[in-house]
Scaffold this motif. Sequence first.
Motif, PDB file in Angstrom:
ATOM      1  N   GLY A 173      -3.749   7.784  -5.505  1.00 13.34           N
ATOM      2  CA  GLY A 173      -3.041   6.999  -4.466  1.00 13.34           C
ATOM      3  C   GLY A 173      -3.547   5.648  -4.449  1.00 13.34           C
ATOM      4  N   LYS A 174      -2.744   4.420  -4.481  1.00 16.15           N
ATOM      5  CA  LYS A 174      -3.493   3.069  -4.457  1.00 16.15           C
ATOM      6  C   LYS A 174      -3.532   2.657  -3.187  1.00 16.15           C
ATOM      7  CE  LYS A 174      -0.928   2.439  -8.904  1.00 16.15           C
ATOM      8  NZ  LYS A 174      -0.379   3.835  -8.855  1.00 16.15           N
ATOM      9  N   LYS A 175      -2.721   2.923  -2.241  1.00 17.63           N
ATOM     10  CA  LYS A 175      -2.917   2.283  -0.880  1.00 17.63           C
ATOM     11  C   LYS A 175      -3.860   3.030  -0.286  1.00 17.63           C
ATOM     12  CE  LYS A 175      -0.743   1.457   3.441  1.00 17.63           C
ATOM     13  NZ  LYS A 175       0.293   1.475   4.350  1.00 17.63           N
ATOM     14  N   PRO A 176      -4.256   4.468  -0.369  1.00 14.78           N
ATOM     15  CA  PRO A 176      -5.439   4.824   0.318  1.00 14.78           C
ATOM     16  C   PRO A 176      -6.660   4.376  -0.167  1.00 14.78           C
ATOM     17  CG  PRO A 176      -3.894   6.774  -0.007  1.00 14.78           C
ATOM     18  CD  PRO A 176      -3.308   5.336  -0.794  1.00 14.78           C
ATOM     19  N   THR A 177      -6.518   4.078  -1.315  1.00  8.60           N
ATOM     20  CA  THR A 177      -7.931   3.438  -2.198  1.00  8.60           C
ATOM     21  C   THR A 177      -8.096   1.981  -1.655  1.00  8.60           C
ATOM     22  OG1 THR A 177      -7.437   4.980  -4.045  1.00  8.60           O
ATOM     23  CG2 THR A 177      -9.249   3.342  -4.270  1.00  8.60           C
ATOM     24  N   LEU A 178      -6.975   1.373  -1.525  1.00  5.59           N
ATOM     25  CA  LEU A 178      -7.132  -0.038  -1.127  1.00  5.59           C
ATOM     26  C   LEU A 178      -7.742  -0.266   0.242  1.00  5.59           C
ATOM     27  CD1 LEU A 178      -3.783  -1.681  -2.123  1.00  5.59           C
ATOM     28  CD2 LEU A 178      -5.939  -2.480  -2.605  1.00  5.59           C
ATOM     29  N   VAL A 179      -7.058   0.841   1.050  1.00  9.48           N
ATOM     30  CA  VAL A 179      -7.430   0.710   2.640  1.00  9.48           C
ATOM     31  C   VAL A 179      -9.112   1.073   2.610  1.00  9.48           C
ATOM     32  CG1 VAL A 179      -7.092   1.672   4.650  1.00  9.48           C
ATOM     33  CG2 VAL A 179      -5.314   1.061   3.505  1.00  9.48           C
ATOM     34  N   ALA A 180      -9.589   2.107   2.042  1.00  5.29           N
ATOM     35  CA  ALA A 180     -10.737   2.605   1.839  1.00  5.29           C
ATOM     36  C   ALA A 180     -11.816   1.633   1.415  1.00  5.29           C
ATOM     37  CB  ALA A 180     -10.967   3.675   1.208  1.00  5.29           C
ATOM     38  N   VAL A 181     -11.308   0.957   0.286  1.00  8.95           N
ATOM     39  CA  VAL A 181     -12.341  -0.422  -0.206  1.00  8.95           C
ATOM     40  C   VAL A 181     -12.351  -1.384   0.810  1.00  8.95           C
ATOM     41  CG1 VAL A 181     -12.272  -2.012  -1.808  1.00  8.95           C
ATOM     42  CG2 VAL A 181     -11.758   0.212  -2.727  1.00  8.95           C
ATOM     43  N   LEU A 182     -10.977  -1.686   1.530  1.00  5.10           N
ATOM     44  CA  LEU A 182     -11.176  -2.983   2.359  1.00  5.10           C
ATOM     45  C   LEU A 182     -11.999  -2.625   3.560  1.00  5.10           C
ATOM     46  CD1 LEU A 182      -7.664  -4.142   2.166  1.00  5.10           C
ATOM     47  CD2 LEU A 182      -9.280  -5.567   1.731  1.00  5.10           C
ATOM     48  N   GLY A 183     -12.040  -1.270   3.965  1.00  5.86           N
ATOM     49  CA  GLY A 183     -12.780  -0.984   4.853  1.00  5.86           C
ATOM     50  C   GLY A 183     -14.557  -1.097   4.682  1.00  5.86           C
ATOM     51  N   VAL A 184     -14.844  -0.733   3.481  1.00  2.50           N
ATOM     52  CA  VAL A 184     -16.010  -0.758   3.189  1.00  2.50           C
ATOM     53  C   VAL A 184     -16.515  -2.362   3.038  1.00  2.50           C
ATOM     54  CG1 VAL A 184     -17.595  -0.638   0.783  1.00  2.50           C
ATOM     55  CG2 VAL A 184     -15.945   1.178   1.593  1.00  2.50           C
ATOM     56  N   MET A 185     -15.386  -3.223   2.424  1.00  3.31           N
ATOM     57  CA  MET A 185     -15.746  -4.726   2.724  1.00  3.31           C
ATOM     58  C   MET A 185     -16.042  -5.098   4.054  1.00  3.31           C
ATOM     59  SD  MET A 185     -13.666  -7.820   0.964  1.00  3.31           S
ATOM     60  CE  MET A 185     -12.242  -7.806   2.050  1.00  3.31           C
ATOM     61  N   VAL A 186     -15.176  -4.608   5.109  1.00  2.00           N
ATOM     62  CA  VAL A 186     -15.540  -5.129   6.242  1.00  2.00           C
ATOM     63  C   VAL A 186     -16.878  -4.666   6.893  1.00  2.00           C
ATOM     64  CG1 VAL A 186     -14.863  -4.695   8.742  1.00  2.00           C
ATOM     65  CG2 VAL A 186     -13.009  -5.076   7.098  1.00  2.00           C
TER      66      VAL A 186
END
Length: 503
Positions: A81-94
């Motif tokens: 799933g692309k959106k869950p991965t996107l959200v997780a990666v952005l959380g790591v960036m924060v």
Amino acid sequence: MSTPSPAAPAPGQRNETVVVLALSLAAMVVSMMQTLPVPILGLIRDDLGVSTADVSWVTTATLLSAAVFTPLLGRFGDQHGKKPTLVAVLGVMVAGSVLTALASSLPLLILGRVLQGAATAIFPLALSVLREEIRPQKLPGAMALVSGTLAFGSGLALVATGLLTSGPGADYRDAFWMATGLAVLALLAVLVLVPATRTRTGGRTDFLGALTLGAALLLLLLAISQGQEWGWTSGRTLGSFAGAAVMAAVWVVTELKVREPLVDMKMFVHRPVLMANLAGLLVGFGMFASFLGVSYLVQMPEALTGYGFDASILRASVQFLLPSAVVSLLASPLGGRIVRHRGPRAALGVAAALGTGGFAWLVVDHSHAFSVIGAGVVVGAAVSFGYAAMPAVIMSSVPPHQSGIANGINSISRSTGSAIGSAVVTTILASRTIEHLPAGVPPLPAESGFTLTFAIGAAAFALVALIGRFGLRAGHRPAAAPARPAAAGPAASAEPVRADAAG
């Protein structure tokens, strides 16, 4: 019972604009993370009391992290799933941005930069989302806009950092707090505006392939980024290059043997994909050669060197770098139109012509502000057109379930090109210095070093022209893609963009 008007757009089509804007914002913020600390390395060094060699890891750590995580997370998004991965990666960036802003020691700052670097995987994930959510006639423009934000974000970070740290008593942490705010904004935009993707391939994650590829890239980029500091003929540099070659061979053997490889070798060596990666390497090189070459050039003290503009970091950022960054963003829709109507091959040809011409302009005249700014603007447009073309080539050449990893590899090729560009510029300017300077003045690069840098940039874009002309042949046919279910989104029944449409 009423029926909807046939003219009413489908729900997915109504949301196309906001999806593109949200993903463009995320890609821009990620690209900002890569160049944001470049103007403030001196401030970081002085504040933390570390050496110039040690503080260089603030930029190197992000590059190495991106090399390891981008292909893995691109493939993971395709599978789960692309959106869950996107959200997780952005959380790591924060989290990484907060850590960099709060860090009181170099190891903590480097750890934060590693977390920020992992977010580079956002770009291939964003392109995969676009492939599902955007109608085929709008897809080239959408991909071009998201791609164009990469060059814009890289330049904007240099400008924003220059503005935040221009006054007396400047604190480099202000730049990282700005990054934190932008990362939170990107996370909220993706969380709220990007729909959950419907296509998941499932399957096992090839951790062994990711480990061996990551090790090969890490050793390669380590040698490139630290070669100037270690010495290009030192044991550490040569050992890292040799180790990268060995691990690359191990990775290929691994991928040929596992049942579900991280990277399908047939896809990896498929001619248009391979050519797009080579073009990415060269365009990434050209972008950094322009950014760093112009930035160093304009800050040279004319009274001591006989050239330069005595520019401060702020002036260098706003007067000389900002126009190029703005034009790269404005040019991206035009790049999308060229891709849509003439094909990515034509867009790559325009990029090559502009890039070669822009660098040639700098070779001929870099003593007038108009020429430096004008040539930078031309190169900025070239980078934007190049970035618009490469995803279109890849999307037309791989099936949907491989789009994440294919764009991830292309993203790494651009990052590798940027690292090579940084290393080449640094090495040339350090090796060509002015011989007679007043006592106590540190070595300064000779003007011939900048002329050579710009000449090499022109040669890089000339090679892009050869790739577009001969690498993407008119007889090319995209790789066959498996049929997608009707529910897979607006582009489900679309024919891919032909990589040879201009031929």
